[in-house]
Design a protein around this motif. Structure first.
Motif, PDB file in Angstrom:
ATOM      1  N   UNK A 190       0.836  -1.209   0.000  1.00  0.00           N
ATOM      2  CA  UNK A 190       0.000   0.000   0.000  1.00  0.00           C
ATOM      3  C   UNK A 190       0.867   1.254   0.000  1.00  0.00           C
ATOM      4  N   UNK A 191       1.932   1.240   0.787  1.00  0.00           N
ATOM      5  CA  UNK A 191       2.850   2.384   0.804  1.00  0.00           C
ATOM      6  C   UNK A 191       3.463   2.599  -0.573  1.00  0.00           C
ATOM      7  N   UNK A 192       3.937   1.532  -1.188  1.00  0.00           N
ATOM      8  CA  UNK A 192       4.622   1.656  -2.473  1.00  0.00           C
ATOM      9  C   UNK A 192       3.675   2.024  -3.611  1.00  0.00           C
ATOM     10  N   UNK A 193       2.424   1.565  -3.552  1.00  0.00           N
ATOM     11  CA  UNK A 193       1.476   1.826  -4.635  1.00  0.00           C
ATOM     12  C   UNK A 193       0.634   3.079  -4.434  1.00  0.00           C
ATOM     13  N   UNK A 231      -2.357   7.331   0.612  1.00  0.00           N
ATOM     14  CA  UNK A 231      -3.648   6.787   1.033  1.00  0.00           C
ATOM     15  C   UNK A 231      -3.821   6.787   2.545  1.00  0.00           C
ATOM     16  N   UNK A 232      -2.723   6.646   3.276  1.00  0.00           N
ATOM     17  CA  UNK A 232      -2.791   6.582   4.736  1.00  0.00           C
ATOM     18  C   UNK A 232      -1.778   7.539   5.333  1.00  0.00           C
ATOM     19  N   UNK A 233      -2.140   8.135   6.456  1.00  0.00           N
ATOM     20  CA  UNK A 233      -1.214   9.038   7.136  1.00  0.00           C
ATOM     21  C   UNK A 233      -0.128   8.236   7.842  1.00  0.00           C
ATOM     22  N   UNK A 234      -0.493   7.075   8.372  1.00  0.00           N
ATOM     23  CA  UNK A 234       0.469   6.219   9.069  1.00  0.00           C
ATOM     24  C   UNK A 234       0.249   4.768   8.644  1.00  0.00           C
ATOM     25  N   UNK A 235       1.356   4.068   8.403  1.00  0.00           N
ATOM     26  CA  UNK A 235       1.303   2.656   8.027  1.00  0.00           C
ATOM     27  C   UNK A 235       2.223   1.888   8.961  1.00  0.00           C
ATOM     28  N   UNK A 253      11.159   3.550  -4.787  1.00  0.00           N
ATOM     29  CA  UNK A 253      12.374   4.300  -4.506  1.00  0.00           C
ATOM     30  C   UNK A 253      12.734   5.204  -5.677  1.00  0.00           C
ATOM     31  N   UNK A 254      12.650   4.673  -6.887  1.00  0.00           N
ATOM     32  CA  UNK A 254      12.972   5.467  -8.068  1.00  0.00           C
ATOM     33  C   UNK A 254      12.040   6.672  -8.194  1.00  0.00           C
ATOM     34  N   UNK A 255      10.756   6.485  -7.886  1.00  0.00           N
ATOM     35  CA  UNK A 255       9.795   7.596  -7.923  1.00  0.00           C
ATOM     36  C   UNK A 255      10.139   8.642  -6.875  1.00  0.00           C
ATOM     37  N   UNK A 256      10.482   8.191  -5.669  1.00  0.00           N
ATOM     38  CA  UNK A 256      10.844   9.119  -4.596  1.00  0.00           C
ATOM     39  C   UNK A 256      12.075   9.919  -5.004  1.00  0.00           C
ATOM     40  N   UNK A 257      13.094   9.235  -5.485  1.00  0.00           N
ATOM     41  CA  UNK A 257      14.344   9.904  -5.846  1.00  0.00           C
ATOM     42  C   UNK A 257      14.178  10.841  -7.035  1.00  0.00           C
ATOM     43  N   UNK A 258      13.207  10.554  -7.911  1.00  0.00           N
ATOM     44  CA  UNK A 258      12.956  11.415  -9.065  1.00  0.00           C
ATOM     45  C   UNK A 258      12.006  12.569  -8.720  1.00  0.00           C
ATOM     46  N   UNK A 259      11.547  12.601  -7.467  1.00  0.00           N
ATOM     47  CA  UNK A 259      10.641  13.663  -7.042  1.00  0.00           C
ATOM     48  C   UNK A 259       9.216  13.482  -7.542  1.00  0.00           C
TER      49      UNK A 259
END
Length: 135
Positions: A27-30, A34-38, A60-66
């Motif tokens: 859920x976190x990765x997709x 959706x949730x404030x805390x997991x 990770x790639x999405x996070x690093x690419x902003x």
């Protein structure tokens, strides 16, 4: 739930243990917003040939690419009293460490006297504290 009880849609949390913990990571990765805390308790990351690690890499790639904005806070819970051939503890700890390096808000909670099956009961208070802590 929202039809019966007042729900703050900005403060929803997700808790999962074992395969539920694996789902919490998914859920976190997709859907990182959706949730404030997991809370992923003893996530069964070894399932399906550790495919969740591929999901983690894409995230990770999405996070690093902003490409990922504000995301959930993550708490990973592991029991360390049992040596798992499957690697639940080491993989989960690695997932938490990776998320922390990417700048996400992460907490790794280890329970040295617990085993896989006893984690949910042990984690109840810590999970509630984590979920109800303001950003």
């Amino acid at each position: 739930m929202a039809q019966r009880y007042p729900v703050n849609l900005e403060r929803q949390s997700l808790f999962g243990h074992s395969f539920g913990g694996l789902f919490a990571l998914y859920a976190l990765y997709e859907r990182p917003q959706a949730f404030e805390a997991i809370v992923a308790a003893s996530p069964s990351m070894e399932w399906n040939g550790q495919h969740i690690l591929e999901e983690e890499r894409v995230f990770r790639d999405k996070v690093q690419a902003g490409k990922v904005g504000a995301t959930s806070r993550l708490m990973v819970v592991v029991a360390t009293a049992t040596r798992w051939r499957s690697g639940i503890g080491p993989h989960a700890g690695r997932a938490a460490g990776s998320a922390l390096r990417w700048g996400l808000r992460v907490r790794l909670q280890r329970y040295p006297n617990e085993v896989h099956a006893s984690v949910p009961a042990q984690a109840a208070n810590d999970t509630l504290r984590f979920a109800f802590t303001l950003r």
